[in-house]
Design an enzyme around this catalytic site. Structure first.
Site, short mmCIF file in Angstrom:
data_model
loop_
_atom_site.label_atom_id
_atom_site.label_comp_id
_atom_site.label_asym_id
_atom_site.label_seq_id
_atom_site.Cartn_x
_atom_site.Cartn_y
_atom_site.Cartn_z
N GLN A 248 0.70 -1.28 -0.09
CA GLN A 248 0.04 -0.09 0.18
C GLN A 248 0.80 1.07 -0.23
OE1 GLN A 248 -3.18 0.21 3.07
NE2 GLN A 248 -4.20 1.80 2.06
N PHE A 249 1.27 1.48 -1.06
CA PHE A 249 2.11 2.89 -1.25
C PHE A 249 1.38 4.24 -0.89
CE2 PHE A 249 -0.67 3.67 -4.89
CZ PHE A 249 -0.63 4.96 -5.19
N THR A 250 0.14 4.12 -0.64
CA THR A 250 -0.58 5.16 0.03
C THR A 250 -0.40 5.61 1.41
OG1 THR A 250 -2.56 4.06 0.49
CG2 THR A 250 -2.58 5.08 -1.82
#
Length: 153
Positions: free
Chosen positions: A83-85
């Site tokens: 999850q790069f967010t």
């Protein structure tokens, strides 16, 4: 490296309607890889997670880790979802900046390395699909949610 760790009764991740990873009893880990992360970040984070005492003992006190539960004969697993967010910077403006996130090639390499480190601890490690549009369903137990950041240790 940043992680959101949730103690779950169950969790699964699907891609295009197909289940790619699923756990019953254990942890759901959302993992974000920063551009300045290295293998030592994944080493520290994986060891922290498998030894984090956030499961109840016989007296109902959070005193057991994943390793403790498994060594006691119970089943427990980890579901890791990239999850790069988690690396979003929303301080300025209304659109988050993703500048802190690692490039996909580096992020995927460290994501895979992290999953292998979890498995090397004798823990079943399920996962989503890197860079896919995933649907995550889970039942948080407690609820227990822990945030960890290797740059804040």
């Amino acid at each position: 490296m940043k992680a959101v760790i949730q103690r779950v009764i169950n969790a699964n991740v699907t891609v295009d309607g197909s289940v790619k990873g699923e756990v019953n009893n254990g942890l759901l880990v959302y993992l974000g890889v920063a551009h300045n992360d290295e293998e030592n970040d994944a080493d520290w984070l994986s060891e922290k997670i498998v030894n984090l005492r956030i499961f109840d003992d016989d007296q109902g006190k959070m005193n057991l880790s994943l390793k403790d539960i498994i060594s006691g004969g119970a089943e427990a697993s980890v579901l890791v979802v990239s999850q790069f967010t988690l690396l979003a910077d929303a301080k300025k403006g209304r659109r988050p900046s993703w500048n802190a996130a690692a490039a996909p090639e580096k992020a995927e390499k460290l994501y895979e390395y992290f999953k292998n480190r979890i498995s090397k601890n004798g823990i079943n490690c399920e996962s989503g699909v890197f860079q896919a549009n995933m649907k995550v369903t889970y039942t948080n137990d407690g609820p227990v949610t822990i945030l960890l950041d290797t740059k804040e240790i």
